[in-house]
Structures are given as structure tokens and as C-alpha cells.
Scaffold this motif. Structure first.
Motif, PDB file in Angstrom:
ATOM      1  N   SER A   1      -4.120  -2.524   4.415  1.00 25.13           N
ATOM      2  CA  SER A   1      -3.828  -2.648   2.940  1.00 25.13           C
ATOM      3  C   SER A   1      -3.993  -3.995   2.278  1.00 25.13           C
ATOM      4  O   SER A   1      -4.866  -4.284   1.554  1.00 25.13           O
TER       5      SER A   1
ATOM      6  N   GLY B   1       0.767  -1.307   0.076  1.00 17.58           N
ATOM      7  CA  GLY B   1       0.171  -0.237  -0.105  1.00 17.58           C
ATOM      8  C   GLY B   1       0.864   1.279   0.037  1.00 17.58           C
ATOM      9  O   GLY B   1       0.164   2.436   0.185  1.00 17.58           O
TER      10      GLY B   1
ATOM     11  N   ARG C   1      -4.218   1.210  -0.961  1.00 19.30           N
ATOM     12  CA  ARG C   1      -3.976   1.557   0.559  1.00 19.30           C
ATOM     13  C   ARG C   1      -5.602   1.812   1.264  1.00 19.30           C
ATOM     14  O   ARG C   1      -6.037   2.530   0.986  1.00 19.30           O
TER      15      ARG C   1
END
Lengths: 100, 487
Positions: free
Chosen positions: B346, B327, B333
Motif C-alpha cells: 500500500s 492501507g 490499500r
């Protein structure tokens, strides 16, 4: 049972997966996941039936020479192109959450 | 009445363009008309590249085909695990749902240089982990022969798109059978090249000591044509070997099998095969004998060892390869107040259930206290498996087995039982562990199910031409499957 829920959680911590993120629902699926992995790991035990005394491990099937490439700089992509996929950016920098 | 354009072979389409009776635009139109007709039923494509494909075809209008470009004007789809510049490449994962590569994979560059037109990015099991294309984060692909059944996986979208006439060939990837299995279940030809034959630069990595890119098409010669374009040394993939290429297309001229010895690994014919799979594949062996081959039984390590060995090693490699998805630089993310929480959030949100299972399995096998028992043990078993194949191929020109123990199974019937699904790869995994090339060739339709049965032809390392020749000779004589009945 070979693989317990506790072992699964410890392994998940190592690979940065949060399996308990969704509370009780996740607890039920965690038991199911442990049972699935236990089943798979038990199957892996058949490896012990093959005699591998004196056998060297094989990590890659490559038997042929792999020529190294010349160590020369090459213009490929711009920083802007590379950073275009960043979830968060500032100029040509990746923005990340606090590290410490 | 002549055959509709979408059902031509790649070679036939090229010949017609060379004669000036068809244009790239007409082929692209035919493919997108076919996509419009069939996609609702089979869901083979994640991203359609219609605008780009039509523009590429339009740019070829009024130009004579370039004989130096082996795929000039040919519409081809590409598995969505292979990077395409400016066209999103998702690996069928939420993690990469919005990822747009800034570069082409080596094989995509080669396709474009050869004049191919990319029509679509095809569906697959997430990060190529699966045997049924049911583990895509977006939707399941159905088999064009029966839309209640799986197309096989992980390159299920590629095989389904070829079988349905949405394109003339597709690129897939094969880590443990992911080209051969879907090709077999969808009635296509698939080639898994030798490990090191085709550059993997730009393919999202799963099991780095196993992954190979290869073609899926409707005939052996079509596959050979695509392989001749994508094979070759690439300085950007250190595992890509500088071994001379063979004449793959020329190899398809073989009609007889005189002087060849073909081995039947007894362990691969022994148990677990459905009656119809065994019957159709035995008939294909009889055909090989009629064509002049000598057939003899050989012995390999039991294929059950391959399953255990593969799922330890491939999962271990996947767990390290997929560590890059955190991420930070690209991909999903999902928040988190600090770095560690962000990694976890993530990865937990971005990966689907099968990917998480494999990462957990791989991490477990590599973790302190289990490394020797699982990872190192599996690597030793891998050497034994590899040596067994090498010994068998010293006395045989190629080995024959079914591709899968059964024909296409019902969608949803195995998703809750990972081990049962892993066992569907039982006949393809050993070849991957040994890094050998293999062709998946349609052997006929199962008399019980009416579904395609695939024959696997396994060759010596870097002798793709040898197995292509055998496949071409058999293809001439084996029963034709006809059009898929489910669409």
C-alpha cells in the motif's frame, strides 16, 4: 559513497517501503535513489561545522504556554461516518489481512 | 470601463456586496468563468466545488451581507491538504485520492462561519513536500506569469489560483516556505503566521513542529482579513497558543515606516541571488528607507545550515507522521497476503518519489547509529538558528530578505536533482525552524525575466500585525505588477 544500495534497502524495510518491487527496472532506479540520498546526506554534514557544545536540542519553537483542554466527552462523528473511508469493512469493523 | 469582477481585491468585492452592487452569485460566476478560461493553462485545482459554491451563493441571494461575517460571500480556494467535510481531500497523493473527510478542518469551519464560499481544492506537492508543485501525483501546476515555469510550492495551486483570478484568496500551508515561495513566484501576498497562531486541526500533518496554515491573496489587506478569521486558539490543536490576537486589518492602515528599524541579514543577501532578484529587493529596501525606516545589517547563522537542519528534522517528522498511512483504516490499500505485505504494498503504491525520498531520509536520520549524528545534531543547530533570529529581532522591528534566490524556474529543470530544489528554500527555512511569522510581498518584476520577485518581511513571534503594517506601507509605494502575462 556514504549511502549504499544495501543501506537504502535496510532503511526501506524499516519504513515499510518496497523499493525492489518492480524487478530490474527498480534496481536501476535504486542505484539512482542511493546516489540522490548520498548527495543529500553529504550536504547534511555541514551541520558538523557549527559548534553546538553545551547547546540543548530544540524540538519545537513554542515558547508560550499551551493550555490543556478540559477532559470532557464530546459527540463528534458516528462510527459509520468514520468507517466510510475504510478500504474494506464489515459493519462497523475494519477488515484487515491476516496478522499471524 | 470598470475592472472585471475576478480582478477585484477581496476587500473591494466585500465593499461592493455591502453596497448591494454585486452578489455572491455574481462573484462565484466570475470565478468559475475565470477557472474555465485559465485552468487548462495552469492546472491549479484538483477538485472544483462548483455545485456546492453555487448553492452556497444562491442561499445568500436577497440577504444583506452580515457585517459580523468578515468573508461573507467571498469565493476562496483551499489547499488540498486541509480537510473539507464531504469534499475529497487528497494531499495530492494517490494514497488519499478517494479520501472524503467526515469533518472540516478548524480553519475551514472558521471560513464557513465567516461566510466564505469554497470554490476549489488546490494542487500542491504531494503531502506538501516540494518547492515547485511538480510532485503532485496528479499533474503539475504552471505559473500564470509564464506557463513554462513553476508556480513554486508546495502551495503552488493556491498561489496560481489567486494570481489567475480564480478566487479572491486561498489557504495554503507552510512548513519550510510553502506559502511564501509560491506567493513570491506568482506575484501574490502570502503570510506564514507564527507557529501556534493558527490551529492545524484537520490539516494533513507533514512536519508537526513546523507546519502552519496561512492566507495567500492579491493584497496585504486581503491577507490580513483572512488571517483575522482563521487565527485563534483551538483546544483541538495542543500547539495552538492562547496569545491575544491583534488587529491585522487595522494594521494595514500604516503608511510610513518612521521609527522602525529593519534588519538586513547579510548572509541572506550575500550569495546565490540572481542579479535581478537582488536589484528588485534592494530597491524595495530603498523604498523602506524613503518611507522613514532605519535599515541596518544584522548577522544570522548561514542559511546553508537551515537547509541541512530543516531537511533532517522535517524529513524525520514526516517519516513518523506518514507512518499512519498503512492501507488499513483509510487511504489506498494495494493488496498483500498478510498484514506486513499489505503495509508495504500500500505504501509503495500510494506514495510518490519525493515522499518516498523524504520518508527514507527521515527514517535514516532517526535510525540507530545515526540519530545523534543527524537528528539530535540538527535539533541543536535549530536552537542556535532560533537564538540568532531572536537576537537580531531584539534590535530590529523586522528583518528583510528576498523570498527566493531566483524568479520562477522552468518546469522540469530540477526534478531529478532533489538537493538543487531543496536549495530554492534557502531563504525561507530559517524562519520556519524558528517558528516566526513572515510576509511574502511582491517587490516588483525582475527586469531580465519579467517575472515577480518576492520580498520577505520577518517579524517577532506573534507580531503578525507588525509585519502586516510594514508590508502594507511598502505595498502602497512599490511598483504594481499588473495582470499575469502567461494566461
Amino acid at each position: 559513497m556514504r549511502v549504499t544500495k544495501e543501506q537504502i534497502l535496510a532503511t526501506a524495510a524499516l519504513c515499510r517501503l518496497d523499493l525492489a518491487a518492480n524487478g530490474e527496472e527498480a534496481a536501476g532506479s535504486l542505484a539512482g535513489l542511493a546516489a540522490q540520498l548520498d548527495n543529500v546526506i553529504r550536504y547534511m554534514d555541514i551541520l558538523n561545522n557549527m559548534d553546538t557544545d553545551g547547546v540543548q536540542p530544540l524540538y519545537s519553537p513554542l515558547q508560550h504556554p499551551q493550555p490543556p483542554r478540559s477532559d470532557t466527552a464530546e459527540k463528534t462523528r458516528t462510527a459509520a461516518e468514520i468507517i466510510a473511508n475504510a478500504p474494506e469493512r464489515e459493519g462497523n469493523f475494519f477488515v484487515v489481512p491476516p496478522v499471524i | 470601463m470598470s475592472a472585471p469582477l475576478h480582478s477585484l481585491t477581496l476587500i473591494e468585492a466585500g465593499d461592493r456586496m455591502a453596497r448591494g452592487t454585486v452578489t455572491p452569485s455574481a462573484l462565484v460566476d466570475a470565478c468559475f468563468a475565470r477557472i474555465a478560461q485559465t485552468e487548462e493553462k495552469i492546472h491549479a485545482c484538483i477538485t472544483l466545488c462548483e455545485q456546492e459554491a453555487r448553492a452556497a451563493a444562491a442561499a445568500m441571494a436577497g440577504i444583506n451581507p452580515d457585517p459580523a461575517k468578515a468573508l461573507w460571500g467571498i469565493p476562496i480556494s483551499v489547499k488540498d491538504v486541509i480537510c473539507t467535510k464531504g469534499i475529497r481531500t487528497t494531499a495530492a497523493s494517490r494514497m488519499l485520492e478517494h479520501f472524503i473527510p467526515p469533518y472540516d478542518a478548524f480553519v475551514v469551519r472558521r471560513l464557513k462561519e465567516a461566510g466564505a464560499i469554497i470554490t476549489a481544492k488546490t494542487n500542491m506537492d504531494e503531502f506538501a513536500m516540494g518547492s515547485s508543485t511538480e510532485f503532485s501525483a496528479f499533474f503539475k501546476t504552471a505559473n500564470p506569469w509564464d506557463t513554462t515555469r513553476v508556480p513554486g510550492g508546495s502551495s503552488g495551486g493556491s498561489a496560481a489560483s489567486v494570481a489567475a483570478g480564480q478566487c479572491f484568496a486561498s489557504l495554503g500551508t507552510d512548513t519550510g516556505g510553502s506559502i511564501r515561495l509560491p506567493a513570491g513566484l506568482c506575484g501574490c501576498v502570502g503570510i506564514k503566521p507564527t507557529y501556534g497562531r493558527v490551529s492545524r486541526y484537520g490539516a494533513v500533518a507533514f512536519g508537526s513542529s513546523l507546519d502552519q496554515i496561512g492566507p495567500i491573496a492579491r493584497t496585504v489587506k486581503d491577507c490580513a482579513q483572512v488571517l483575522s478569521v482563521i487565527a485563534g486558539c483551538d483546544p483541538k490543536d495542543a500547539t495552538c497558543c492562547d496569545v491575544p490576537l491583534q488587529d491585522y486589518v487595522g494594521a494595514t492602515g500604516r503608511t510610513g515606516l518612521e521609527g522602525l528599524t529593519l534588519g538586513l541579514p547579510v548572509e541572506y543577501w550575500r550569495e546565490g541571488l540572481s542579479a535581478e532578484t537582488e536589484r528588485v529587493c534592494r530597491a524595495a529596501v530603498d523604498t523602506a528607507v524613503k518611507l522613514g525606516a532605519t535599515v541596518k545589517e544584522v548577522s544570522l547563522s548561514g542559511p546553508a545550515y537551515s537547509i541541512a537542519c530543516y531537511y533532517v528534522l522535517a524529513s524525520a517528522e514526516a517519516s513518523t507522521n506518514l507512518a499512519r498511512f498503512d492501507g488499513m483504516r483509510y487511504g489506498l490499500r494495494a493488496g498483500g497476503k498478510d498484514l506486513s505485505a499489505c503495509y508495504k504494498a500500500s505504501r509503495s503504491a500510494g506514495f510518490g518519489p519525493e515522499v518516498k525520498r523524504r520518508i527514507l531520509l527521515g527514517t535514516y536520520a532517526l535510525s540507530s547509529g545515526y540519530y545523534d549524528a543527524y537528528y539530535e545534531k540538527a535539533a541543536k543547530v535549530r536552537r542556535r538558528i532560533t537564538e540568532d533570529f531572536a537576537a537580531a529581532l531584539e534590535h530590529c522591528d523586522a528583518l528583510l530578505s528576498p523570498v527566493s534566490p531566483v524568479t520562477a524556474w522552468e518546469l522540469g529543470s530540477m526534478v531529478e536533482d532533489p538537493l538543487a530544489l531543496y536549495k530554492m528554500d534557502i531563504l525561507t527555512l530559517g524562519v520556519s525552524l524558528a517558528g516566526l511569522p513572515a510576509v511574502s510581498l511582491p517587490a516588483g518584476l525582475g527586469p531580465d525575466s519579467g517575472l515577480p520577485v518576492g520580498l520577505q518581511i520577518i517579524g517577532r513571534a506573534f507580531d503578525e500585525a507588525g509585519i502586516i503594517g510594514i508590508a502594507a506601507a511598502l505595498e502602497n509605494t512599490l511598483p504594481k505588477l499588473g495582470e499575469p502575462k502567461g494566461i
